[in-house]
Write an enzyme that holds these catalytic residues in place. Structure first.
Site, PDB file in Angstrom:
ATOM      1  CG  HIS A 125       4.257   8.480  -1.632  1.00  0.00           C
ATOM      2  ND1 HIS A 125       3.911   9.174  -2.773  1.00  0.00           N
ATOM      3  CD2 HIS A 125       3.442   7.398  -1.610  1.00  0.00           C
ATOM      4  CE1 HIS A 125       2.936   8.541  -3.405  1.00  0.00           C
ATOM      5  NE2 HIS A 125       2.635   7.455  -2.714  1.00  0.00           N
ATOM      6  CG  LEU A 128       2.347   1.905  -5.856  1.00  0.00           C
ATOM      7  CD1 LEU A 128       3.379   0.902  -6.337  1.00  0.00           C
ATOM      8  CD2 LEU A 128       1.044   1.722  -6.620  1.00  0.00           C
ATOM      9  CG  LEU A 168      -1.480   4.409   3.629  1.00  0.00           C
ATOM     10  CD1 LEU A 168      -0.116   3.818   3.937  1.00  0.00           C
ATOM     11  CD2 LEU A 168      -2.365   4.372   4.877  1.00  0.00           C
ATOM     12  CD  GLU A 169      -0.052   5.836  -5.123  1.00  0.00           C
ATOM     13  OE1 GLU A 169      -0.361   5.623  -6.316  1.00  0.00           O
ATOM     14  OE2 GLU A 169       0.711   6.751  -4.774  1.00  0.00           O
ATOM     15  CB  VAL A 170      -1.844   0.885  -4.016  1.00  0.00           C
ATOM     16  CG1 VAL A 170      -2.396  -0.452  -4.523  1.00  0.00           C
ATOM     17  CG2 VAL A 170      -2.258   1.984  -4.975  1.00  0.00           C
TER      18      VAL A 170
END
Length: 274
Positions: A125, A128, A168-170
């Site tokens: 991850h 974010l 791949l977050e925000v």
């Protein structure tokens, strides 16, 4: 049940990226959601370990399933929180036997590396990261050159230890596209723009299951919250009618009762007198 040989593999998902084929991904929590995703042609599912069962695997059909390994304070495996590399490896092998195709792991790089060294397809991850939220707050990560470089450096670290992919977050859309184009890992975008390898949403957001806050990247396609509210009102109405029937004697009626021949009942009561 779909035979494992007929389901996508890590090799197939990598081939999709190589072709530039977009990947659809949903987070689901029930067999009904998993079966609906399979019927709709969703490519990948994310299922937390606490929800992943043989029934869920069967319902997921041809979907490629990412199983979330418990981390920190959420979820347990075999009655305990995972803390060591051996714990994570045991959990990954357990869920592999159950039909998991890859494994989300938010633990440290050294633990992730042990999984990779044992040929476990690991999804990490970046951006974010909810489990590390105290360090960033709930906000987009990577809007400055310094933060973008930190995200990129994290990606390169994950590459170096052999991770299969990363959520791949925000992150800004330009950064999401750059990272996806410059790493062999599968980048599962959640609020990372159209350039990510996959577009990843929660089923509850797609279905509009709640009336609460929805993230910027969420898109709602149905209003299940209204349907749930309607069903709850119908439940309450049905229960009230039941209470009223009990109070007035309208329930139970003869068809709800077990009949006993009169002569048998008479014999029963006569027998009590002897």
């Amino acid at each position: 049940m779909v035979h494992k040989a007929n389901r996508p593999t890590v090799h197939d998902i990598r081939a999709m990226k190589a072709r530039g084929q977009k990947i659809s991904m949903l987070y689901v929590t029930t067999p009904e959601e998993a079966a609906a995703a399979d019927a709709a042609g969703i490519d990948m599912l994310s299922i937390e370990g606490r929800f992943f069962t043989p029934e869920m695997r069967e319902a997921a059909g041809r979907c490629f399933v990412q199983v979330g390994l418990p981390f920190g304070g959420w979820g347990k495996f075999e009655g305990r929180h995972l803390s060591t590399a051996e714990d994570y490896l045991r959990a990954a092998f357990h869920f592999t036997a159950m039909g998991g195709d890859c494994f989300y792991c938010a633990a440290s790089l050294d633990i992730q590396k042990v999984l990779c060294d044992n040929h476990v397809p690991v999804v990490a991850h970046v951006g974010l990261i909810p489990s590390y939220i105290t360090w960033t707050g709930w906000r987009a990560v990577g809007k400055t050159a310094t933060e973008a470089r930190a995200v990129w450096n994290h990606v390169k670290q994950l590459e170096a230890i052999g991770c299969f992919g990363a959520e791949l977050e925000v992150v800004p859309d330009r950064l999401g596209a750059f990272i996806s184009q410059n790493t062999p890992m599968i980048m599962l975008g959640m609020g990372a723009g159209p350039g990510a390898d996959a577009q990843y949403l929660f089923a509850e957001d797609v279905l509009g299951c709640t009336d609460g806050h929805k993230p910027r990247h969420a898109k709602t396609y149905r209003n299940f919250a209204a349907e749930y509210a309607r069903l709850q009102a119908e439940r309450i109405a049905a229960f009230r009618e039941f209470v009223a029937d009990v109070n007035t004697g309208a329930y139970p009626q003869p068809q709800h009762n077990v009949a006993m021949p009169a002569e048998e009942f008479d014999a029963f009561t006569a027998g009590l007198a002897t």
